[in-house]
Motif scaffolding. Structure first.
Motif, PDB file in Angstrom:
ATOM      1  N   PRO A   1       0.754  -1.079  -0.039  1.00 26.92           N
ATOM      2  CA  PRO A   1       0.143  -0.194   0.000  1.00 26.92           C
ATOM      3  C   PRO A   1       0.775   1.365  -0.020  1.00 26.92           C
ATOM      4  O   PRO A   1       2.136   1.183   0.335  1.00 26.92           O
ATOM      5  CB  PRO A   1      -0.687  -0.003   1.234  1.00 26.92           C
ATOM      6  CG  PRO A   1      -0.529  -1.497   1.450  1.00 26.92           C
ATOM      7  CD  PRO A   1       0.460  -2.106   1.094  1.00 26.92           C
ATOM      8  N   THR A   2       0.207   2.325  -0.196  1.00 24.27           N
ATOM      9  CA  THR A   2       1.205   3.677  -0.314  1.00 24.27           C
ATOM     10  C   THR A   2       1.503   3.931   0.905  1.00 24.27           C
ATOM     11  O   THR A   2       1.109   3.448   1.968  1.00 24.27           O
ATOM     12  CB  THR A   2       0.172   4.753  -0.841  1.00 24.27           C
ATOM     13  OG1 THR A   2      -0.855   4.987   0.171  1.00 24.27           O
ATOM     14  CG2 THR A   2      -0.336   4.533  -2.383  1.00 24.27           C
ATOM     15  N   GLU A   3       2.552   5.156   1.075  1.00 23.40           N
ATOM     16  CA  GLU A   3       3.024   5.546   2.316  1.00 23.40           C
ATOM     17  C   GLU A   3       1.805   6.054   3.386  1.00 23.40           C
ATOM     18  O   GLU A   3       1.743   5.896   4.396  1.00 23.40           O
ATOM     19  CB  GLU A   3       4.027   6.301   2.203  1.00 23.40           C
ATOM     20  CG  GLU A   3       5.264   5.725   1.671  1.00 23.40           C
ATOM     21  CD  GLU A   3       6.517   6.926   1.707  1.00 23.40           C
ATOM     22  OE1 GLU A   3       6.438   7.886   1.889  1.00 23.40           O
ATOM     23  OE2 GLU A   3       7.715   6.485   1.416  1.00 23.40           O
TER      24      GLU A   3
ATOM     25  N   GLN B   1      11.944   4.458   7.744  1.00 29.09           N
ATOM     26  CA  GLN B   1      12.959   3.864   8.379  1.00 29.09           C
ATOM     27  C   GLN B   1      12.670   2.432   8.401  1.00 29.09           C
ATOM     28  O   GLN B   1      13.463   1.324   7.959  1.00 29.09           O
ATOM     29  CB  GLN B   1      13.153   4.322   9.816  1.00 29.09           C
ATOM     30  CG  GLN B   1      13.800   5.793  10.056  1.00 29.09           C
ATOM     31  CD  GLN B   1      14.083   5.765  11.621  1.00 29.09           C
ATOM     32  OE1 GLN B   1      14.660   5.132  12.279  1.00 29.09           O
ATOM     33  NE2 GLN B   1      13.690   6.861  12.082  1.00 29.09           N
ATOM     34  N   ALA B   2      11.265   2.066   8.638  1.00 30.09           N
ATOM     35  CA  ALA B   2      10.890   0.377   8.641  1.00 30.09           C
ATOM     36  C   ALA B   2      11.126  -0.116   7.249  1.00 30.09           C
ATOM     37  O   ALA B   2      11.624  -1.048   7.128  1.00 30.09           O
ATOM     38  CB  ALA B   2       9.528   0.284   8.935  1.00 30.09           C
ATOM     39  N   LEU B   3      10.587   0.739   6.263  1.00 33.47           N
ATOM     40  CA  LEU B   3      10.938   0.063   4.796  1.00 33.47           C
ATOM     41  C   LEU B   3      12.245  -0.024   4.381  1.00 33.47           C
ATOM     42  O   LEU B   3      12.691  -0.778   3.731  1.00 33.47           O
ATOM     43  CB  LEU B   3      10.088   1.228   3.833  1.00 33.47           C
ATOM     44  CG  LEU B   3       8.563   1.284   4.014  1.00 33.47           C
ATOM     45  CD1 LEU B   3       8.237   2.226   3.094  1.00 33.47           C
ATOM     46  CD2 LEU B   3       7.790  -0.093   3.964  1.00 33.47           C
TER      47      LEU B   3
ATOM     48  N   GLN C   1      11.429   2.187  -9.275  1.00 30.14           N
ATOM     49  CA  GLN C   1      11.348   3.813  -9.504  1.00 30.14           C
ATOM     50  C   GLN C   1      10.055   4.131 -10.247  1.00 30.14           C
ATOM     51  O   GLN C   1       9.680   3.477 -11.274  1.00 30.14           O
ATOM     52  CB  GLN C   1      12.332   4.313 -10.146  1.00 30.14           C
ATOM     53  CG  GLN C   1      12.614   5.738 -10.252  1.00 30.14           C
ATOM     54  CD  GLN C   1      13.942   6.299 -10.951  1.00 30.14           C
ATOM     55  OE1 GLN C   1      14.644   5.608 -11.243  1.00 30.14           O
ATOM     56  NE2 GLN C   1      13.964   7.610 -10.857  1.00 30.14           N
ATOM     57  N   GLY C   2       9.287   5.008  -9.662  1.00 35.78           N
ATOM     58  CA  GLY C   2       7.860   5.639 -10.040  1.00 35.78           C
ATOM     59  C   GLY C   2       6.814   4.436  -9.992  1.00 35.78           C
ATOM     60  O   GLY C   2       5.684   4.734 -10.191  1.00 35.78           O
ATOM     61  N   SER C   3       6.896   3.159  -9.359  1.00 29.63           N
ATOM     62  CA  SER C   3       6.021   2.257  -9.080  1.00 29.63           C
ATOM     63  C   SER C   3       5.734   1.953  -7.678  1.00 29.63           C
ATOM     64  O   SER C   3       4.778   1.512  -7.126  1.00 29.63           O
ATOM     65  CB  SER C   3       6.224   0.891  -9.838  1.00 29.63           C
ATOM     66  OG  SER C   3       6.344   1.305 -10.961  1.00 29.63           O
ATOM     67  N   GLY C   4       6.496   2.342  -6.732  1.00 30.76           N
ATOM     68  CA  GLY C   4       6.505   2.072  -5.182  1.00 30.76           C
ATOM     69  C   GLY C   4       7.141   0.998  -4.892  1.00 30.76           C
ATOM     70  O   GLY C   4       8.107   0.308  -5.321  1.00 30.76           O
TER      71      GLY C   4
END
Length: 256
Positions: free
Chosen positions: A49-51, A67-69, A82-85
Motif C-alpha cells: 500500500p502507499t505510504e 525507516q522501517a521500509l 522507481q515510479g511504481s512504489g
C-alpha cells in the motif's frame, strides 16, 4: 556559559530521545509489515500500500515508516521500483514468527550486523596468529557441529563454541569480550537460524556446515583475506537465511 552548556546538553538529550523513540517505533512497524507479509496480507510479488495508507494503518509518521521500509529493503524482503512504489520480494517461512520472541526480529538482524563486523576481523587475525591449540579447539567445535547435523540437533551451543574459538584464536581478548557482552542475543539468533534450518531441506544445514569448514580451512592455511571473507559471507548468509522463503515470481530461495 554554564547555562548555555546546560541548554545545549538538554537539546542533545531531547534529540537523542526522539531519535531513539523513532527507531523503536520503526522496529515495531518493521515487524508488523513482516508479519503481514508472512500471513499473506501483503502477498509476494504484490505492491505494498502507499505510504499514506501504511502510515494511517500503523499510526506513525512518514519518517518512521521510511525507516522501517529501509530495513525491510536491507533484509531483501521488499524492493523499490522507481515510479511504481515498493513490492514484496519474498514471503519468509511462517515458522520465523513461531521461533522468535515478540519484538526480537529487528534486534536479531542488528546482531548479525554486529557479528559481521567483529568476527570477520577476528577470523583474519586468527589466520595470522593461531596456535596449534587454537586450531584444535576450532576443529573440535567443527566436529561437534558435524555431529549435530547428523543427529538432527539444533546445535546452537556448538555453533557458539565454534565462533568463540575463532575469536580466541585472534589473540585479542577484546573480540571475545565484545562478543560475550552480547551472548544472549547471539545465541538467540543462532538458535532461530538453526531451528529454521532443521525445518528446511537437509541441504540447508549442509550448506551452513560447509561455510564453517571454509572458515576453518582459511584460518588453518594462514590466509587472512580468505578467513575474513569466509566469516563475513557466512554471517551475512545467516542473516538472509532468517527470511528464506518464496521469491518474487515463485522461485525458491533455499540455497542462499
Amino acid at each position: 556559559m554554564a547555562d548555555k552548556q546546560r541548554a545545549m546538553s538538554e537539546a542533545v538529550n531531547i534529540v537523542d530521545a526522539k531519535g531513539g523513540g523513532e527507531r523503536r517505533l520503526a522496529d515495531q512497524v518493521y515487524e508488523k509489515i513482516l508479519t503481514a507479509i508472512i500471513q499473506g496480507d501483503f502477498p509476494a510479488g504484490e505492491k505494498l500500500p502507499t505510504e499514506m495508507v501504511l502510515c494511517a494503518r500503523f499510526g506513525v509518521s512518514r519518517p518512521v515508516l521510511r525507516q522501517a521500509l529501509k530495513q525491510l529493503k536491507s533484509d531483501e524482503l521488499i524492493v523499490s521500483r522507481q515510479g511504481s512504489g515498493s513490492f514484496v520480494k519474498r514471503k519468509p517461512d511462517g515458522v520465523v514468527l513461531n521461533f522468535s520472541p515478540v519484538g526480537s526480529i529487528s534486534d536479531i538482524q542488528r546482531t548479525f550486523e554486529f557479528r559481521a563486523a567483529i568476527e570477520s576481523e577476528a577470523a583474519a587475525l586468527a589466520a595470522q596468529r593461531h596456535s596449534l591449540e587454537d586450531l584444535k579447539r576450532i576443529k573440535e567445535a567443527l566436529a561437534d557441529l558435524e555431529r549435530c547435523v547428523k543427529t538432527g540437533e539444533v546445535g546452537a551451543g556448538a555453533d557458539e563454541a565454534f565462533h568463540m574459538a575463532v575469536c580466541a584464536a585472534s589473540g585479542n581478548h577484546y573480540f571475545e569480550n565484545a562478543r560475550s557482552s552480547m551472548k544472549s542475543q547471539i545465541v538467540l539468533a543462532m538458535t532461530l537460524n538453526r531451528q529454521l534450518s532443521l525445518a528446511s531441506p537437509e541441504t540447508r544445514l549442509l550448506k551452513v556446515q560447509e561455510e564453517h569448514e571454509q572458515i576453518y580451512e582459511a584460518i588453518r592455511s594462514g590466509n587472512p583475506q580468505a578467513a575474513y571473507k569466509a566469516m563475513r559471507d557466512h554471517i551475512e548468509s545467516a542473516r538472509r537465511r532468517v527470511f528464506d522463503g518464496v521469491e518474487l515470481g515463485g522461485s525458491s530461495d533455499r540455497q542462499m
